[in-house]
Design a protein around this motif. Structure first.
Motif, PDB file in Angstrom:
ATOM      1  N   SER A   1     -44.079  42.375  59.054  1.00 24.61           N
ATOM      2  CA  SER A   1     -45.299  43.179  59.114  1.00 24.61           C
ATOM      3  C   SER A   1     -44.929  44.654  59.005  1.00 24.61           C
ATOM      4  CB  SER A   1     -46.035  42.920  60.434  1.00 24.61           C
ATOM      5  OG  SER A   1     -47.024  43.898  60.654  1.00 24.61           O
ATOM      6  N   ILE A   2     -45.706  45.390  58.233  1.00 25.61           N
ATOM      7  CA  ILE A   2     -45.439  46.819  58.080  1.00 25.61           C
ATOM      8  C   ILE A   2     -45.557  47.534  59.418  1.00 25.61           C
ATOM      9  CG2 ILE A   2     -46.314  48.952  57.024  1.00 25.61           C
ATOM     10  CD1 ILE A   2     -47.048  47.296  54.575  1.00 25.61           C
ATOM     11  N   THR A   3     -46.456  47.058  60.273  1.00 26.89           N
ATOM     12  CA  THR A   3     -46.700  47.729  61.555  1.00 26.89           C
ATOM     13  C   THR A   3     -45.942  47.103  62.726  1.00 26.89           C
ATOM     14  OG1 THR A   3     -48.685  46.375  61.906  1.00 26.89           O
ATOM     15  CG2 THR A   3     -48.971  48.518  60.831  1.00 26.89           C
ATOM     16  N   LYS A   4     -45.692  45.763  62.666  1.00 24.64           N
ATOM     17  CA  LYS A   4     -45.111  45.075  63.817  1.00 24.64           C
ATOM     18  C   LYS A   4     -43.678  44.588  63.605  1.00 24.64           C
ATOM     19  CE  LYS A   4     -49.661  43.439  65.325  1.00 24.64           C
ATOM     20  NZ  LYS A   4     -50.502  42.242  65.644  1.00 24.64           N
ATOM     21  N   GLY A   5     -43.150  44.763  62.411  1.00 24.25           N
ATOM     22  CA  GLY A   5     -41.789  44.302  62.157  1.00 24.25           C
ATOM     23  C   GLY A   5     -41.741  42.824  61.835  1.00 24.25           C
ATOM     24  N   TRP A   6     -40.600  42.186  62.101  1.00 22.58           N
ATOM     25  CA  TRP A   6     -40.398  40.783  61.739  1.00 22.58           C
ATOM     26  C   TRP A   6     -41.316  39.870  62.538  1.00 22.58           C
ATOM     27  CZ3 TRP A   6     -38.165  40.101  57.352  1.00 22.58           C
ATOM     28  CH2 TRP A   6     -37.203  41.010  56.916  1.00 22.58           C
ATOM     29  N   VAL A   7     -42.072  39.036  61.845  1.00 20.42           N
ATOM     30  CA  VAL A   7     -43.006  38.107  62.470  1.00 20.42           C
ATOM     31  C   VAL A   7     -42.280  36.906  63.045  1.00 20.42           C
ATOM     32  CG1 VAL A   7     -44.987  36.567  62.037  1.00 20.42           C
ATOM     33  CG2 VAL A   7     -44.910  38.847  60.989  1.00 20.42           C
ATOM     34  N   ASN A   8     -41.181  36.490  62.396  1.00 20.25           N
ATOM     35  CA  ASN A   8     -40.464  35.291  62.838  1.00 20.25           C
ATOM     36  C   ASN A   8     -38.968  35.558  63.016  1.00 20.25           C
ATOM     37  OD1 ASN A   8     -40.341  35.687  60.063  1.00 20.25           O
ATOM     38  ND2 ASN A   8     -40.059  33.535  59.598  1.00 20.25           N
ATOM     39  N   PRO A   9     -38.627  36.450  63.959  1.00 21.35           N
ATOM     40  CA  PRO A   9     -37.213  36.664  64.243  1.00 21.35           C
ATOM     41  C   PRO A   9     -36.649  35.481  65.013  1.00 21.35           C
ATOM     42  CG  PRO A   9     -38.547  37.869  65.806  1.00 21.35           C
ATOM     43  CD  PRO A   9     -39.496  37.231  64.831  1.00 21.35           C
ATOM     44  N   PRO A  10     -35.329  35.383  65.251  1.00 25.75           N
ATOM     45  CA  PRO A  10     -34.364  36.412  64.851  1.00 25.75           C
ATOM     46  C   PRO A  10     -33.849  36.182  63.427  1.00 25.75           C
ATOM     47  CG  PRO A  10     -33.261  34.723  66.136  1.00 25.75           C
ATOM     48  CD  PRO A  10     -34.720  34.332  66.089  1.00 25.75           C
ATOM     49  N   LEU A  11     -33.355  37.253  62.816  1.00 27.97           N
ATOM     50  CA  LEU A  11     -32.684  37.117  61.534  1.00 27.97           C
ATOM     51  C   LEU A  11     -31.334  36.424  61.753  1.00 27.97           C
ATOM     52  CD1 LEU A  11     -33.221  40.623  59.885  1.00 27.97           C
ATOM     53  CD2 LEU A  11     -34.653  38.593  59.703  1.00 27.97           C
ATOM     54  N   ARG A  12     -30.895  35.683  60.756  1.00 27.22           N
ATOM     55  CA  ARG A  12     -29.570  35.058  60.835  1.00 27.22           C
ATOM     56  C   ARG A  12     -28.480  36.114  60.665  1.00 27.22           C
ATOM     57  NH1 ARG A  12     -31.041  29.706  57.125  1.00 27.22           N
ATOM     58  NH2 ARG A  12     -32.182  28.610  58.765  1.00 27.22           N
ATOM     59  N   PHE A  13     -28.799  37.177  59.918  1.00 29.23           N
ATOM     60  CA  PHE A  13     -27.915  38.332  59.736  1.00 29.23           C
ATOM     61  C   PHE A  13     -28.799  39.575  59.717  1.00 29.23           C
ATOM     62  CE2 PHE A  13     -26.219  34.736  57.356  1.00 29.23           C
ATOM     63  CZ  PHE A  13     -24.927  34.621  57.864  1.00 29.23           C
ATOM     64  N   SER A  14     -28.262  40.711  60.095  1.00 34.32           N
ATOM     65  CA  SER A  14     -29.060  41.939  60.077  1.00 34.32           C
ATOM     66  C   SER A  14     -29.505  42.303  58.670  1.00 34.32           C
ATOM     67  CB  SER A  14     -28.246  43.089  60.683  1.00 34.32           C
ATOM     68  OG  SER A  14     -27.067  43.321  59.911  1.00 34.32           O
ATOM     69  N   ASP A  15     -28.735  41.894  57.675  1.00 37.97           N
ATOM     70  CA  ASP A  15     -29.070  42.179  56.279  1.00 37.97           C
ATOM     71  C   ASP A  15     -29.437  40.896  55.524  1.00 37.97           C
ATOM     72  OD1 ASP A  15     -26.598  40.999  56.261  1.00 37.97           O
ATOM     73  OD2 ASP A  15     -25.570  42.604  55.183  1.00 37.97           O
ATOM     74  N   GLU A  16     -30.059  39.944  56.234  1.00 41.95           N
ATOM     75  CA  GLU A  16     -30.373  38.649  55.623  1.00 41.95           C
ATOM     76  C   GLU A  16     -31.230  38.757  54.360  1.00 41.95           C
ATOM     77  OE1 GLU A  16     -32.338  34.275  56.706  1.00 41.95           O
ATOM     78  OE2 GLU A  16     -31.988  35.728  58.302  1.00 41.95           O
ATOM     79  N   PRO A  17     -32.266  39.609  54.309  1.00 40.17           N
ATOM     80  CA  PRO A  17     -33.035  39.699  53.065  1.00 40.17           C
ATOM     81  C   PRO A  17     -32.188  40.095  51.866  1.00 40.17           C
ATOM     82  CG  PRO A  17     -34.261  40.694  54.858  1.00 40.17           C
ATOM     83  CD  PRO A  17     -32.889  40.418  55.387  1.00 40.17           C
ATOM     84  N   CYS A  18     -31.238  41.009  52.089  1.00 44.27           N
ATOM     85  CA  CYS A  18     -30.371  41.440  50.995  1.00 44.27           C
ATOM     86  C   CYS A  18     -29.413  40.318  50.591  1.00 44.27           C
ATOM     87  CB  CYS A  18     -29.594  42.677  51.421  1.00 44.27           C
ATOM     88  SG  CYS A  18     -29.255  43.811  50.076  1.00 44.27           S
ATOM     89  N   ARG A  19     -28.914  39.582  51.554  1.00 44.43           N
ATOM     90  CA  ARG A  19     -28.048  38.438  51.251  1.00 44.43           C
ATOM     91  C   ARG A  19     -28.817  37.397  50.432  1.00 44.43           C
ATOM     92  NH1 ARG A  19     -23.510  37.402  55.571  1.00 44.43           N
ATOM     93  NH2 ARG A  19     -23.380  39.434  56.563  1.00 44.43           N
ATOM     94  N   HIS A  20     -30.107  37.222  50.748  1.00 44.16           N
ATOM     95  CA  HIS A  20     -30.873  36.235  49.999  1.00 44.16           C
ATOM     96  C   HIS A  20     -31.013  36.640  48.530  1.00 44.16           C
ATOM     97  CE1 HIS A  20     -33.614  32.885  49.428  1.00 44.16           C
ATOM     98  NE2 HIS A  20     -34.213  33.688  48.562  1.00 44.16           N
TER      99      HIS A  20
END
Length: 304
Positions: free
Chosen positions: A239-258
């Motif tokens: 969410s632009i206002t609330k951050g990650w809706v379904n944390p935790p991330l598997r890695f801090s840079d998980e979107p980039c790894r994907h």
């Protein structure tokens, strides 16, 4: 608010541990075998001996699930294949054989479609990424049900675990012989670009990938009739206002790894006759889509 992050790594040797678990993300008839060129240098790209033998899986396995964009159920069976056959799909009611190659690209709208004769399969990139990263150079991939590879947990982890459980072995050709695996080596820099997005490549001694990203909007995808099978169980939602809706991330840079996972799958379409698709080079990408990834893959093949 857009967020950009970067990540680089030497890919193939750490694939199963560090890359395959990265989930997708968003915001709220046989072809003729082509001759493989020798390692004589072309202006940009050449084939190079790897000193490794082509491999396949030791035994078949299957996975079932819903497609990310169609929301429909499909069953995928991955089976051994002979050296030189490469990776290929068997799809549709007529059981059409479609090699996993840039030659058979049919669409790249938010996923990769390959097909032939009016029959196609979509969202092949995560499975192909796992196969390329785990060194499965030759295999037969049968799909029944929907014309889309299941999204599973949104990453390539379940494919990697299935490959590890099935095991790998040296592939033999029609004559019962081993075949050495070749790899594309980049000899000089070049790039493809669309707007501010690009994929560039530079000569390097080993494969390295650097990636910068920007996010996509959920409503744009829904309006386009996509992500019908998407959920918080197979995608990361921010969410632009609330951050990650379904944390935790598997890695801090998980979107980039994907995105790197996607890139490996898309570049696997450069593979030919059981030879490696991912080039030996330093690949740098920024905000690149499947369309740009595959344009780059086509540029690599045309440079031979």
């Amino acid at each position: 608010m857009a967020r950009v992050s970067k990540f680089s790594t030497a890919m193939q040797f750490v694939y199963s541990k560090y890359l395959s678990t990265a989930r997708s993300f968003t915001v709220a008839a046989q072809e003729p075998i082509l001759p493989v060129k020798s390692c004589a240098f072309s202006p940009k790209v050449a084939w190079k001996r790897t000193g490794q033998l082509q491999r396949t899986i030791s035994r078949g396995f299957s996975k079932a699930g819903v497609g990310l964009h169609s929301g429909d159920e499909a069953v995928v069976r991955v089976l051994p294949a002979m050296a030189g056959e490469g990776r290929y799909f068997i799809i549709g009611k007529c059981r059409v054989r479609v090699p996993a190659s840039t030659i058979h690209l049919s669409d790249t709208t938010l996923s990769v479609h390959i097909g032939k004769g009016g029959t196609s399969v979509r969202t092949v990139e995560h499975l192909l990424s796992a196969l390329e990263g785990m060194g499965i150079d030759n295999c037969r991939i049968e799909i029944e049900g929907a014309n889309e590879v299941p999204i599973l947990d949104g990453s390539a982890l379940e494919w990697v675990e299935a490959i590890e459980e099935a095991g790998t072995c040296i592939a033999k050709n029609n004559f019962g012989m081993d075949v050495e695996k070749m790899a594309l080596i980049v000899c000089e820099p070049f790039h493809v670009m669309k707007g501010e997005s690009f994929v560039a490549v530079y000569p390097a001694a080993s494969t390295r990938i650097t990636y910068g990203i920007d996010f996509q909007q959920v409503e744009q995808l829904r309006t386009a009739g996509l992500i019908k099978g998407g959920s918080i169980d197979n995608a990361l939602v921010c969410s632009i206002t609330k951050g990650w809706v379904n944390p935790p991330l598997r890695f801090s840079d998980e979107p980039c790894r994907h995105k790197i996972l996607d890139l490996v799958g898309d570049l696997s379409l450069c593979a030919q006759d059981g030879h490696q698709g991912l080039p030996i080079a330093h690949i740098i990408a920024f905000k690149a889509s499947h369309e740009l990834h595959t344009q780059f893959a086509n540029a690599l093949r045309l440079a031979l």
